[in-house]
Design an enzyme around this catalytic site. Structure first.
Site, PDB file in Angstrom:
ATOM      1  N   CYS A  80      17.322  10.141   6.436  1.00 24.81           N
ATOM      2  CA  CYS A  80      17.785  11.409   7.007  1.00 24.81           C
ATOM      3  C   CYS A  80      17.270  12.575   6.158  1.00 24.81           C
ATOM      4  O   CYS A  80      16.759  12.381   5.064  1.00 24.81           O
ATOM      5  CB  CYS A  80      19.305  11.452   6.995  1.00 24.81           C
ATOM      6  SG  CYS A  80      20.039   9.966   7.678  1.00 24.81           S
TER       7      CYS A  80
ATOM      8  N   ARG B  66      12.160  13.140   9.267  1.00 22.80           N
ATOM      9  CA  ARG B  66      12.981  12.141   8.573  1.00 22.80           C
ATOM     10  C   ARG B  66      14.046  11.528   9.473  1.00 22.80           C
ATOM     11  O   ARG B  66      14.694  10.551   9.099  1.00 22.80           O
ATOM     12  CB  ARG B  66      13.645  12.763   7.345  1.00 22.80           C
ATOM     13  CG  ARG B  66      12.680  13.309   6.334  1.00 22.80           C
ATOM     14  CD  ARG B  66      13.415  13.900   5.165  1.00 22.80           C
ATOM     15  NE  ARG B  66      14.121  12.891   4.399  1.00 22.80           N
ATOM     16  CZ  ARG B  66      13.597  12.197   3.396  1.00 22.80           C
ATOM     17  NH1 ARG B  66      12.368  12.427   3.025  1.00 22.80           N
ATOM     18  NH2 ARG B  66      14.309  11.297   2.767  1.00 22.80           N
TER      19      ARG B  66
ATOM     20  N   TRP C  32      19.005   9.938  10.932  1.00 25.80           N
ATOM     21  CA  TRP C  32      18.339   8.755  11.445  1.00 25.80           C
ATOM     22  C   TRP C  32      19.334   7.617  11.234  1.00 25.80           C
ATOM     23  O   TRP C  32      19.573   7.177  10.119  1.00 25.80           O
ATOM     24  CB  TRP C  32      17.051   8.506  10.668  1.00 25.80           C
ATOM     25  CG  TRP C  32      16.218   7.482  11.336  1.00 25.80           C
ATOM     26  CD1 TRP C  32      15.596   7.592  12.543  1.00 25.80           C
ATOM     27  CD2 TRP C  32      15.925   6.191  10.855  1.00 25.80           C
ATOM     28  NE1 TRP C  32      14.939   6.437  12.837  1.00 25.80           N
ATOM     29  CE2 TRP C  32      15.114   5.561  11.821  1.00 25.80           C
ATOM     30  CE3 TRP C  32      16.257   5.477   9.704  1.00 25.80           C
ATOM     31  CZ2 TRP C  32      14.646   4.264  11.682  1.00 25.80           C
ATOM     32  CZ3 TRP C  32      15.777   4.202   9.561  1.00 25.80           C
ATOM     33  CH2 TRP C  32      14.974   3.601  10.534  1.00 25.80           C
TER      34      TRP C  32
ATOM     35  N   ASN D 139      22.052  10.682   2.884  1.00 24.74           N
ATOM     36  CA  ASN D 139      20.847   9.958   3.295  1.00 24.74           C
ATOM     37  C   ASN D 139      20.854   8.639   2.552  1.00 24.74           C
ATOM     38  O   ASN D 139      21.046   8.617   1.344  1.00 24.74           O
ATOM     39  CB  ASN D 139      19.602  10.781   2.909  1.00 24.74           C
ATOM     40  CG  ASN D 139      18.317   9.991   3.056  1.00 24.74           C
ATOM     41  OD1 ASN D 139      18.226   9.096   3.894  1.00 24.74           O
ATOM     42  ND2 ASN D 139      17.328  10.321   2.239  1.00 24.74           N
ATOM     43  N   GLY D 140      20.687   7.525   3.275  1.00 20.48           N
ATOM     44  CA  GLY D 140      20.627   6.228   2.605  1.00 20.48           C
ATOM     45  C   GLY D 140      21.757   5.325   3.039  1.00 20.48           C
ATOM     46  O   GLY D 140      22.341   5.500   4.106  1.00 20.48           O
TER      47      GLY D 140
ATOM     48  N   GLU E  94      -2.985  -9.377   0.365  1.00 21.16           N
ATOM     49  CA  GLU E  94      -3.208  -7.948   0.589  1.00 21.16           C
ATOM     50  C   GLU E  94      -3.253  -7.193  -0.749  1.00 21.16           C
ATOM     51  O   GLU E  94      -4.069  -6.285  -0.943  1.00 21.16           O
ATOM     52  CB  GLU E  94      -2.094  -7.402   1.510  1.00 21.16           C
ATOM     53  CG  GLU E  94      -1.954  -5.889   1.597  1.00 21.16           C
ATOM     54  CD  GLU E  94      -3.188  -5.166   2.139  1.00 21.16           C
ATOM     55  OE1 GLU E  94      -4.117  -5.826   2.611  1.00 21.16           O
ATOM     56  OE2 GLU E  94      -3.223  -3.924   2.046  1.00 21.16           O
TER      57      GLU E  94
ATOM     58  N   LYS F  44      -6.398  -4.969  -2.069  1.00 21.40           N
ATOM     59  CA  LYS F  44      -6.289  -3.558  -2.474  1.00 21.40           C
ATOM     60  C   LYS F  44      -6.984  -3.328  -3.807  1.00 21.40           C
ATOM     61  O   LYS F  44      -7.671  -2.335  -3.997  1.00 21.40           O
ATOM     62  CB  LYS F  44      -4.811  -3.142  -2.607  1.00 21.40           C
ATOM     63  CG  LYS F  44      -4.133  -2.805  -1.311  1.00 21.40           C
ATOM     64  CD  LYS F  44      -4.512  -1.427  -0.823  1.00 21.40           C
ATOM     65  CE  LYS F  44      -4.489  -1.314   0.681  1.00 21.40           C
ATOM     66  NZ  LYS F  44      -5.431  -2.121   1.458  1.00 21.40           N
TER      67      LYS F  44
ATOM     68  N   GLU G 124     -10.771  -3.557  -3.367  1.00 21.84           N
ATOM     69  CA  GLU G 124     -11.295  -2.400  -2.631  1.00 21.84           C
ATOM     70  C   GLU G 124     -11.385  -1.165  -3.522  1.00 21.84           C
ATOM     71  O   GLU G 124     -12.332  -0.407  -3.439  1.00 21.84           O
ATOM     72  CB  GLU G 124     -10.344  -2.030  -1.480  1.00 21.84           C
ATOM     73  CG  GLU G 124     -10.413  -2.915  -0.262  1.00 21.84           C
ATOM     74  CD  GLU G 124      -9.422  -2.463   0.806  1.00 21.84           C
ATOM     75  OE1 GLU G 124      -9.842  -2.213   1.931  1.00 21.84           O
ATOM     76  OE2 GLU G 124      -8.205  -2.364   0.522  1.00 21.84           O
TER      77      GLU G 124
ATOM     78  N   HIS H 120      -3.629 -26.425  -8.226  1.00 26.64           N
ATOM     79  CA  HIS H 120      -4.822 -27.006  -7.602  1.00 26.64           C
ATOM     80  C   HIS H 120      -6.069 -26.182  -7.904  1.00 26.64           C
ATOM     81  O   HIS H 120      -7.019 -26.189  -7.135  1.00 26.64           O
ATOM     82  CB  HIS H 120      -4.609 -27.121  -6.090  1.00 26.64           C
ATOM     83  CG  HIS H 120      -3.438 -27.988  -5.739  1.00 26.64           C
ATOM     84  ND1 HIS H 120      -3.416 -29.340  -5.997  1.00 26.64           N
ATOM     85  CD2 HIS H 120      -2.231 -27.690  -5.201  1.00 26.64           C
ATOM     86  CE1 HIS H 120      -2.249 -29.841  -5.615  1.00 26.64           C
ATOM     87  NE2 HIS H 120      -1.514 -28.853  -5.137  1.00 26.64           N
TER      88      HIS H 120
ATOM     89  N   LYS I 130     -13.571   3.324   6.885  1.00 31.44           N
ATOM     90  CA  LYS I 130     -12.248   3.237   7.504  1.00 31.44           C
ATOM     91  C   LYS I 130     -12.320   2.478   8.818  1.00 31.44           C
ATOM     92  O   LYS I 130     -11.413   1.755   9.194  1.00 31.44           O
ATOM     93  CB  LYS I 130     -11.756   4.677   7.745  1.00 31.44           C
ATOM     94  CG  LYS I 130     -10.341   4.782   8.253  1.00 31.44           C
ATOM     95  CD  LYS I 130      -9.372   4.664   7.113  1.00 31.44           C
ATOM     96  CE  LYS I 130      -7.951   4.527   7.531  1.00 31.44           C
ATOM     97  NZ  LYS I 130      -7.189   3.719   6.574  1.00 31.44           N
TER      98      LYS I 130
HETATM   99  C1  G6P Z   1     -11.909  -1.806   7.162  1.00 37.66           C
HETATM  100  C2  G6P Z   1     -10.889  -0.909   6.505  1.00 37.66           C
HETATM  101  C3  G6P Z   1      -9.595  -1.689   6.227  1.00 37.66           C
HETATM  102  C4  G6P Z   1      -9.088  -2.319   7.500  1.00 37.66           C
HETATM  103  C5  G6P Z   1     -10.167  -3.165   8.190  1.00 37.66           C
HETATM  104  C6  G6P Z   1      -9.744  -3.559   9.591  1.00 37.66           C
HETATM  105  O1  G6P Z   1     -12.319  -2.785   6.273  1.00 37.66           O
HETATM  106  O2  G6P Z   1     -11.389  -0.409   5.297  1.00 37.66           O
HETATM  107  O3  G6P Z   1      -8.610  -0.818   5.698  1.00 37.66           O
HETATM  108  O4  G6P Z   1      -7.989  -3.144   7.203  1.00 37.66           O
HETATM  109  O5  G6P Z   1     -11.368  -2.404   8.325  1.00 37.66           O
HETATM  110  O6  G6P Z   1      -9.645  -2.382  10.334  1.00 37.66           O
HETATM  111  P1  G6P Z   1      -8.776  -2.188  11.604  1.00 37.66           P
HETATM  112  O7  G6P Z   1      -9.044  -0.765  12.032  1.00 37.66           O
HETATM  113  O8  G6P Z   1      -9.273  -3.153  12.626  1.00 37.66           O
HETATM  114  O9  G6P Z   1      -7.359  -2.418  11.261  1.00 37.66           O
END
Ligand code: G6P
Length: 608
Positions: free
Chosen positions: A2, A27, A74, A98-99, A481, A485, A488, A504, A603
């Site tokens: 909120c 919010r 919210w 809020n919370g 993931e 990150k 990347e 393993h 992107k």
């Molecule tokens: C690129 C972007 C990632 C994304 C991936 C899949 O590698 O740098 O951030 O996860 O594409 O993209 P999408 O638009 O299909 O989620």
């Protein structure tokens, strides 16, 4: 999640509070309200629905006082109806919150049946507690100091009292509260945007700090009521920074935006009065999901890992067989598609070439496709049979953050709804999961506090030879993931592993120069994950563990331990993602890399 605004000063509080609430409407917007001083009392006006409804109601209202509070809600506890809208007023105390107060049932029981409640919220309970304390102490600040230790959860609260008409007290544990001093005025708000039109000088409250506003000045105290010296931050944004809302990089802004992004993706699909989910309705694919013998989740990159989390949720909640595939693999492996398969394609850009190729391939063999995209009217969105949206707003940082956690929230809703159409989940379980999801944005705000830890630790972490990310069950794709990150952004060697697989192979990698990031929240696999951690520790690995508050065994085994708030197993991935994003961001920044535009990446990948 909120929005809170408070004002004490010479201008008309109604106008200042309304304009503040307007900037905080992102919010929450299911109801709103104000309590403004008028003839020595706080006059409260509340309205169900968007802020514009309250605005209309307030048009004819006048107030002669110069202090007031406001809120845009919210809903988490109680339906979005007027009686649950804030402020909550109890014996001259008006309060906005809020919370979530996690121990509110316990505290409510302690008050006994003689205490009458007029709303279904946890917030009203705090108003009762403060009203009781005011009767004893006749002091608003002392009342808050006495109530604070009794509250558990993630919350920020602003309170006024008719017996102390020139005072406001703000306190918090988790979600943000900011205090700003303008010419002869003080403002309190959940976000700096509500304060900026009046002053650029603000004080950020830390957890368990209390701001006491009196007239045109304020002081900050610790939780025991001892005065604190706080530094004043001057917000001096250039046009470029304004786009980044003052953050150094878009990625950091987007990481911090996640609580609102998740709140935004949940809102249209949740009935907050009944705690039920309605996500399939608009896709036209309910029947297909009910009859499905197999669900195929297909995507690339970060979207693929979100899909893997979704697969765990769908199997566990909806009891349906789920396969997950990387689009570039699926399209060339001549997949045998089971009878009655429904496909879920995830793509934030909606343009990824491999995912789009899979969509067209599936349509040829008449497999119904549900797309989950962030960009509306993108090619994948247009060509799919049913559509859901991440609703994250533009994501500028190339490494996906808010689109990822929004997708996790959406997939959770979808798994609940698929479970519903397949009759695999009792109603009370659906309600429990929905409550847990509604609590997530406030919990995510709390988790963002680990930004400071990674900001400081990055100088050391950047020197490690590599990182192993481990998790089990639903946490395993988050380990993948997290590693992605770091690769990347920091261009460092990082691998995600199922923690049970350590022996393993990856154990051979571990020595004092290898960091092990262990995801071990409280869930049914916690004890097993601990055993895996012991194996890594015995080999001299430096262990950064991310667990649930109070996991002492985990803390003792770890070099660094970050505690997440208590959540359902299915919500933990949304919380865990945040520290992993911040780790990658800060290490990359410490190495001097361009975090918003990492080398060689894009992107939207529209080529094979
Ligand atoms: C690129 C972007 C990632 C994304 C991936 C899949 O590698 O740098 O951030 O996860 O594409 O993209 P999408 O638009 O299909 O989620």
């Amino acid at each position: 999640m909120c929005g809170i605004v408070g004002y004490s000063g010479p201008e008309n509080p109604k106008d200042v509070i309304l304009s503040g609430l307007k900037s905080l409407e992102y919010r929450g917007y299911d109801s709103a309200g104000v309590a403004i001083l008028n003839h020595g009392e706080f006059k409260r006006i509340r309205a169900e629905g968007k802020l514009s409804t309250l605005q209309k109601k307030l048009e004819s209202e006048t107030f002669d006082g110069h202090l007031g509070i406001g809120h845009t809600r919210w809903a988490t506890h109680g339906a979005p109806v007027e009686k649950n809208a804030h402020p909550h007023t109890v014996r001259g105390i008006s309060l906005v919150h809020n919370g979530i107060i996690e121990n509110y049932l316990e505290l409510k029981d302690a008050l006994g049946p003689q205490t009458k409640f007029t709303s279904d919220t946890d917030s009203e309970l705090v108003a009762h507690l403060i009203a009781d304390e005011i009767e004893r102490t006749h002091d608003l600040l002392k009342a808050v100091v006495n109530v604070l230790p009794r509250l558990q959860g993630a919350y920020s609260i602003l309170v006024v009292s008719k017996d102390h008409p020139d005072e406001m007290v703000a306190f918090k544990n988790g979600p943000p509260l900011i205090v700003g001093s303008a010419q002869g005025a003080v403002l309190v708000a959940s976000d700096v945007q509500a304060i900026l039109p009046y002053t650029k000088k603000v004080v950020y409250l830390n957890d368990l700090e209390i701001a006491h506003v009196k007239g045109e000045s304020f002081k900050v105290f610790d939780s025991l009521g001892r005065p604190l010296e706080k530094s004043v931050t001057t917000i001096d944004w250039t046009a470029e920074q304004a786009k980044k809302e003052g953050y150094e990089h878009f990625m950091l802004k987007e990481i911090f935006e996640q609580p609102r992004a998740v709140a935004r993706v949940l809102a249209p699909h949740v009935d907050v009065s009944k705690h039920t989910v309605h996500v399939l309705e608009g896709t036209g694919l309910s029947e297909r999901f009910r009859e499905a013998e197999r669900i195929a989740v297909i995507a690339c990159g970060t979207s693929f890992y979100a899909g893997q989390v979704g697969a765990y949720l769908l199997e566990k909640l909806a009891k349906v067989s789920v396969t997950t595939d990387i689009a570039s693999e699926f399209r060339y492996r001549e997949p045998v598609i089971a009878k009655n398969t429904v496909a879920i394609l995830i793509s934030q850009s909606g343009e990824t070439a491999d995912t789009l190729a899979v969509l067209r391939q599936l349509k040829k063999v008449k497999v119904p496709v549900l797309s989950i995209c962030n960009v509306k009217n993108s090619t994948i969105d247009r060509e799919a049979d049913g559509h859901l949206y991440m609703n994250s707003g533009p994501e500028v940082g190339v490494a996906s953050t808010k689109a990822f956690t929004s997708t996790l929230a959406l997939l959770h809703l979808l798994a609940l709804d698929v479970a519903k159409v397949r009759s695999t989940l009792p109603l009370q379980d659906e309600e429990r999961y929905v409550r847990a999801l509604l609590a997530a944005p406030a919990q995510m705000e709390t988790v963002l506090a680990c930004d400071k830890f990674f900001g400081e630790a990055a100088a050391t972490l950047k020197n490690f030879k590599g990182f192993l990310y481990m998790g089990r069950g639903v946490n395993y794709p988050i380990a993948l993931e997290g590693a992605l990150k770091l690769k990347e952004l920091a261009y460092m060697h990082a691998e995600g592993y199922a923690a049970g697989e350590m022996k393993h192979g990856p154990l051979a990698l571990i020595d004092g120069r290898m960091a092990v990031v262990m995801l071990a929240p409280s869930d049914e696999l916690y004890e097993k994950t601990l055993s895996n951690l012991e194996e890594a520790k015995a080999r001299g690995g430096v262990i950064i563990s991310i667990g649930t508050l109070g996991n002492d065994k985990l803390r003792d085994l770890s070099t660094h331990y970050l505690a997440l708030p208590r959540a359902e197993w299915s919500v933990n991935p949304m919380l865990e993602a945040i520290p992993l994003q911040l780790l990658a961001y800060h290490v990359a920044h410490a190495l001097g890399h361009d975090v918003d535009q990492p080398r060689n990446l894009a992107k939207s990948v529209t080529v094979e």
